[in-house]
Scaffold this motif. Structure first.
Motif, PDB file in Angstrom:
ATOM      1  N   CYS A  73       0.807  -1.228   0.000  1.00 18.70           N
ATOM      2  CA  CYS A  73       0.000   0.000   0.000  1.00 18.70           C
ATOM      3  C   CYS A  73       0.834   1.269   0.000  1.00 18.70           C
ATOM      4  O   CYS A  73       0.309   2.359  -0.256  1.00 18.70           O
ATOM      5  CB  CYS A  73      -0.945   0.011   1.189  1.00 18.70           C
ATOM      6  SG  CYS A  73      -0.102   0.033   2.797  1.00 18.70           S
ATOM      7  N   GLY A  93      -0.301   4.914   1.274  1.00 18.61           N
ATOM      8  CA  GLY A  93      -1.737   4.841   1.494  1.00 18.61           C
ATOM      9  C   GLY A  93      -2.601   5.751   0.642  1.00 18.61           C
ATOM     10  O   GLY A  93      -3.783   5.928   0.940  1.00 18.61           O
ATOM     11  N   THR A 118      -5.265   3.581  -0.883  1.00 22.14           N
ATOM     12  CA  THR A 118      -5.998   2.989   0.239  1.00 22.14           C
ATOM     13  C   THR A 118      -7.025   3.974   0.777  1.00 22.14           C
ATOM     14  O   THR A 118      -8.179   3.617   1.052  1.00 22.14           O
ATOM     15  CB  THR A 118      -5.023   2.591   1.361  1.00 22.14           C
ATOM     16  OG1 THR A 118      -3.785   2.148   0.812  1.00 22.14           O
ATOM     17  CG2 THR A 118      -5.612   1.484   2.218  1.00 22.14           C
ATOM     18  N   GLY A 168      -4.279  -2.218   4.747  1.00 20.74           N
ATOM     19  CA  GLY A 168      -3.079  -1.931   3.976  1.00 20.74           C
ATOM     20  C   GLY A 168      -1.894  -2.705   4.529  1.00 20.74           C
ATOM     21  O   GLY A 168      -1.655  -2.694   5.734  1.00 20.74           O
ATOM     22  N   LEU A 198       4.640   3.283   5.830  1.00 22.32           N
ATOM     23  CA  LEU A 198       3.433   3.081   6.625  1.00 22.32           C
ATOM     24  C   LEU A 198       3.203   4.216   7.610  1.00 22.32           C
ATOM     25  O   LEU A 198       2.059   4.561   7.914  1.00 22.32           O
ATOM     26  CB  LEU A 198       3.514   1.752   7.372  1.00 22.32           C
ATOM     27  CG  LEU A 198       3.240   0.497   6.540  1.00 22.32           C
ATOM     28  CD1 LEU A 198       3.453  -0.753   7.383  1.00 22.32           C
ATOM     29  CD2 LEU A 198       1.835   0.505   5.957  1.00 22.32           C
ATOM     30  N   ALA A 238       1.416   6.735   5.755  1.00 18.65           N
ATOM     31  CA  ALA A 238       0.040   6.284   5.554  1.00 18.65           C
ATOM     32  C   ALA A 238      -0.797   6.501   6.807  1.00 18.65           C
ATOM     33  O   ALA A 238      -1.954   6.945   6.740  1.00 18.65           O
ATOM     34  CB  ALA A 238       0.030   4.808   5.151  1.00 18.65           C
ATOM     35  N   TYR A 266      -3.567  -0.842   9.141  1.00 20.28           N
ATOM     36  CA  TYR A 266      -2.276  -0.979   8.479  1.00 20.28           C
ATOM     37  C   TYR A 266      -1.432  -2.029   9.195  1.00 20.28           C
ATOM     38  O   TYR A 266      -1.355  -2.048  10.432  1.00 20.28           O
ATOM     39  CB  TYR A 266      -1.532   0.357   8.445  1.00 20.28           C
ATOM     40  CG  TYR A 266      -2.093   1.314   7.413  1.00 20.28           C
ATOM     41  CD1 TYR A 266      -1.994   1.035   6.050  1.00 20.28           C
ATOM     42  CD2 TYR A 266      -2.728   2.490   7.800  1.00 20.28           C
ATOM     43  CE1 TYR A 266      -2.522   1.907   5.105  1.00 20.28           C
ATOM     44  CE2 TYR A 266      -3.250   3.360   6.862  1.00 20.28           C
ATOM     45  CZ  TYR A 266      -3.136   3.063   5.512  1.00 20.28           C
ATOM     46  OH  TYR A 266      -3.660   3.916   4.570  1.00 20.28           O
TER      47      TYR A 266
END
Length: 252
Positions: A46, A49, A52, A64, A72, A75, A88
């Protein structure tokens, strides 16, 4: 340095030319072709994101998965700002685990090209098949052999911006199908000096026969292959393709 450690910091800056809303429309359209209008969807690889978030806003319950802690974190910052309910997980796609099954799995922006061995690609597909609902759908994209050979291989891409500049050298090996990216980043700091990051990324070009074989070996069913962002068949000059596969083996 691991891939996307330094680049994560400026990834969205250099990806601002990507029409994520159009990509979301296309991916959601493919899902709707198979009756998936809502429910749990996994975004595999992902990144920060962006897609996402957009799919979450369209009513999908998003998960994700990405292996980069730095990506991350960005995200999750977006999630905090948007308030979208997204789970996540920091996991390698070659061995990811979920708490249950999902209606669909998507993977875009050539994540599958980062899987360098046919056996590992098959393993990723087996995991996808395992975590899909009966009859669930897998949508993913890939850069093509043509793109690496004719457009990217042995080329240098550079971009200079006030906040950050980069030099991206590509080296493509036709025998192995591996494209090596040497990425040098120059990121501006608070004192107006620039910090240099160097990363190396590796992607593999897969033929359509190799993709179909991996899908077959994973137990899934190959459904469609499209020239990206169309419903047209793949061409010799296709640079990016989308594949649609279906879960097989579970009882409905």
């Amino acid at each position: 340095m691991e891939a996307y450690e330094g680049f994560a910091e400026v990834y969205d800056l250099f990806m601002d030319n990507i029409p994520y809303k159009d990509w979301c429309e296309y991916v959601a359209g493919l899902l709707k072709d198979y009756g998936i209008n809502d429910g749990l969807v996994l975004d595999l690889g992902c990144g920060t994101g962006s897609l996402t978030e957009l799919l979450s806003e369209r009513g999908y319950d998003m998960i994700g998965v990405d292996s980069s802690e730095d990506m991350l974190q960005i995200a999750m910052d977006k999630r905090a700002e948007s308030g979208n309910d997204i789970l996540y997980l920091m996991q390698d796609m070659r061995e990811f685990e979920l708490y249950g099954t999902v209606r669909a799995v998507i993977s875009i922006c050539d994540c599958m090209n980062y899987i360098l061995e046919q056996e590992e690609l098959t393993q990723v597909f087996k995991l996808v098949n395992n975590y899909l609902d009966p009859g669930g759908i897998f949508v993913f994209d890939l850069n093509t052999v043509y793109k690496y050979e004719a457009l990217m291989g042995d080329s240098t891409i550079a971009e200079d911006r006030e906040e950050c500049s980069f030099i991206w050298d590509n080296f493509y090996d036709k025998e192995t199908g591996i494209n090596e990216y040497g990425l040098s980043l120059f990121i501006r700091q608070e004192d107006d000096l620039y910090r240099k990051h160097t990363e190396y990324h590796y992607q593999r070009a897969y033929t359509m026969d190799e993709i179909k074989q991996a899908i077959k070996d994973s137990g899934m069913e190959f459904l469609e292959a499209y020239d990206a962002f169309t419903r047209m068949p793949v061409k010799e000059s296709s640079e990016r393709i989308y594949i649609v596969a279906r879960e097989h083996g579970k009882e409905i």
